[in-house]
Write an enzyme that holds these catalytic residues in place. Sequence first.
Site, PDB file in Angstrom:
ATOM      1  N   GLN A 112      30.313  -0.568  97.213  1.00 14.91           N
ATOM      2  CA  GLN A 112      30.562  -1.666  96.283  1.00 14.91           C
ATOM      3  C   GLN A 112      30.574  -3.000  97.029  1.00 14.91           C
ATOM      4  OE1 GLN A 112      34.336  -0.225  94.572  1.00 14.91           O
ATOM      5  NE2 GLN A 112      33.304  -0.143  92.602  1.00 14.91           N
TER       6      GLN A 112
ATOM      7  N   HIS B 177      39.335  -9.135  90.563  1.00 16.89           N
ATOM      8  CA  HIS B 177      38.475  -8.140  91.200  1.00 16.89           C
ATOM      9  C   HIS B 177      37.041  -8.477  90.780  1.00 16.89           C
ATOM     10  CE1 HIS B 177      41.922  -5.047  91.411  1.00 16.89           C
ATOM     11  NE2 HIS B 177      42.389  -6.006  90.629  1.00 16.89           N
TER      12      HIS B 177
ATOM     13  N   LYS C 219      38.130  -6.642  81.764  1.00 16.54           N
ATOM     14  CA  LYS C 219      36.972  -6.951  82.599  1.00 16.54           C
ATOM     15  C   LYS C 219      35.955  -7.765  81.808  1.00 16.54           C
ATOM     16  CE  LYS C 219      35.780  -2.669  83.043  1.00 16.54           C
ATOM     17  NZ  LYS C 219      34.861  -1.585  83.426  1.00 16.54           N
TER      18      LYS C 219
ATOM     19  N   ASP D 127      32.440  -5.418  96.978  1.00 14.42           N
ATOM     20  CA  ASP D 127      33.756  -5.648  96.406  1.00 14.42           C
ATOM     21  C   ASP D 127      34.400  -6.909  96.967  1.00 14.42           C
ATOM     22  OD1 ASP D 127      35.439  -4.681  94.525  1.00 14.42           O
ATOM     23  OD2 ASP D 127      35.917  -2.822  95.569  1.00 14.42           O
TER      24      ASP D 127
ATOM     25  N   CYS E 183      40.532  -1.982  96.323  1.00 13.93           N
ATOM     26  CA  CYS E 183      41.566  -2.988  96.048  1.00 13.93           C
ATOM     27  C   CYS E 183      42.903  -2.725  96.738  1.00 13.93           C
ATOM     28  CB  CYS E 183      41.736  -3.183  94.547  1.00 13.93           C
ATOM     29  SG  CYS E 183      41.693  -1.724  93.528  1.00 13.93           S
TER      30      CYS E 183
ATOM     31  N   HIS F 214      38.256  -9.268  96.334  1.00 10.75           N
ATOM     32  CA  HIS F 214      39.510  -9.468  95.608  1.00 10.75           C
ATOM     33  C   HIS F 214      40.037 -10.850  95.942  1.00 10.75           C
ATOM     34  CE1 HIS F 214      38.947  -5.092  95.736  1.00 10.75           C
ATOM     35  NE2 HIS F 214      39.400  -5.182  94.502  1.00 10.75           N
TER      36      HIS F 214
ATOM     37  N   ARG G 294      33.902   9.347  94.926  1.00  7.10           N
ATOM     38  CA  ARG G 294      34.463   9.890  93.691  1.00  7.10           C
ATOM     39  C   ARG G 294      33.848  11.263  93.428  1.00  7.10           C
ATOM     40  NH1 ARG G 294      34.560   4.148  90.282  1.00  7.10           N
ATOM     41  NH2 ARG G 294      35.744   3.056  91.901  1.00  7.10           N
TER      42      ARG G 294
END
Length: 604
Positions: A340, A473, A427, A342, A293, A344, A322
């Site tokens: 991911q 997100h 979320k 992902d 993000c 946004h 991570r």
Amino acid sequence: MPNIEAPEQPEKIHLPRTSESESLKKIRHTTSHIMAMAVQKLFPKAQVTIGPWIENGFYYDFDIPESFTEQDLKAIKKEMIKIINRKLPVIREEVSREEAQRRIQEINEPYKLEILEGLQEPITIYHLGDQWWDLCAGPHLENTQELHPKAFDLESVAGAYWRGDATKAQLQRIYGTAWETPQQLTEYKRRKEEALKRDHRKLGKELGLFIFSDQVGPGLPLWTPKGTVLRSLLEDFLKQEQLKRGYQQVVTPHIGRVDLFKTSGHWQKYKEDLFPMMGESEDEGFVLKAMNCPFHIQIYKNELRSYRELPMRLAEFGTVYRYEQSGELGGLTRVRGFTQDDSHLFVMPEQLDAEFLSVVDLTLSVFKTLKLSNFRARLSFRDPNSDKYIGSDEAWSKAENAIRRAVETLGMEHFEGIGEAAFYGPKLDFIFRDALDREWQLGTVQVDYNLPERFDLEYVAEDGTRKRPVMIHRAPFGSLERLIGILIEEYAGDFPFWLAPVQVRIVQVSDAFLSYAKDVVSKMRSVGIRAEVDTSGDRLPKQIRNAEKEKIPVMAVVGEKEVESNTLSIRVRGAGGQSKDLGAISVVEVMERMQEAIAAHSNF
């Protein structure tokens, strides 16, 4: 002809999780105490630490000089049955902190002293008759006779650090399970055996999809050619769905300045979960990115945006890193490097509801195509008593209300998970229940008023004023690695035709027909069908067995008749790996039907 009724299907045994059943909480808490009592009876040097219930059972951690063996577990279980049959009352007692301390010192249990320090009053002790006790908040049964001696089992032993800290004492953890009836225990064991057969680590290796290398490091999967095909198919599928909905693809770096993550708040909140900083100081340091993000925010912020450009939907299959602890890693479902899907979305406040619903629609569409239907929605909200969240109460209230409106509009089955929110926003998480009744979190959608504030994001409104956008997100897959692990287990390795890395294998009665087989494969590949020829030279029965073992969805047998008629004898895998012969079909028709199945994301 007599009317013969079909035999009744056995009623499915429901196995509730501990969190869903007060009865199981009491059963498992009590059984864990009985196990600890049995251990200390057989191993007087053993010191007990903690023994909570978990979703399918319980465990207890022990500090003991020697390692527990399989024979020890059998002996402990035998002793536990004796304790159950003695019909001991389970007695709750409230004591002062000073009295608890005195009793603990009397039996020389230092771990209990440390546990006592963190307890709030009232301090409660649970006794098994007058034989054994431990600090515990409960709940428990009233008597050991309420337990069925054939409805529990001890499962395994594992290492565990005291307080989860690798610098502290290494303990031994005994895992167990306990149920209301022996029938539930039998069903639980059946599912465990089925889970072993479906284990994505085992099937992934057998199907040649991915590997792990000690030299590369734990939690870092290496994708083979077949596995890479599978990843690419999933990526391409979602990219096409996103393209239809106005998403724009972007690519961002794998590292970024520490300062970027300070602005987002990730550095302050999750520094321990990031890989160590590269560089001599935080002012100039870089870290491997743990989330996408902040990078997408920089693309938005690169120029002043107009309301006409919104909503702006930026999407990326971005790999993040991570620093998970070694003991928490698990195949593809918990890794240190993962990708991911992902995206946004930067939207005007008045666009939020419609865009959120559109994102949920995309997620549901993805699940439908993947045949993932058994899921429910979790509204992951903040815990108002926790200090781990950023932003104002007003921002949180607006974000949580937007999510609640969406699920109510859609009529989705949902429940609230207080404390499950991200630190910057609430979320909507999709909790999937698999074929073995296990739950996994897949897709997620988040509403965020806080990062736009922290990064000072703006757009020019229709009236010429500067306003703050809202961020959404979203990741329908979540982690691509976790999704693939779940799909392997859900399908038991039998991928639907459109998703199979190898869709069809041609096997021959003899090498005399190899040229024909290769020609057919060439034609199939030219139209996007993933086909291959068995060139092993093995006899036909072995070629067929190998294709079945590798779970190839379609087998095409080639012999003299097929060559003469320009056909293929088709054999398809069905549910549970049961094969079905479709007979001889012309090559042209086979290819047309395969192309239709691929386009429809279905089976052949």
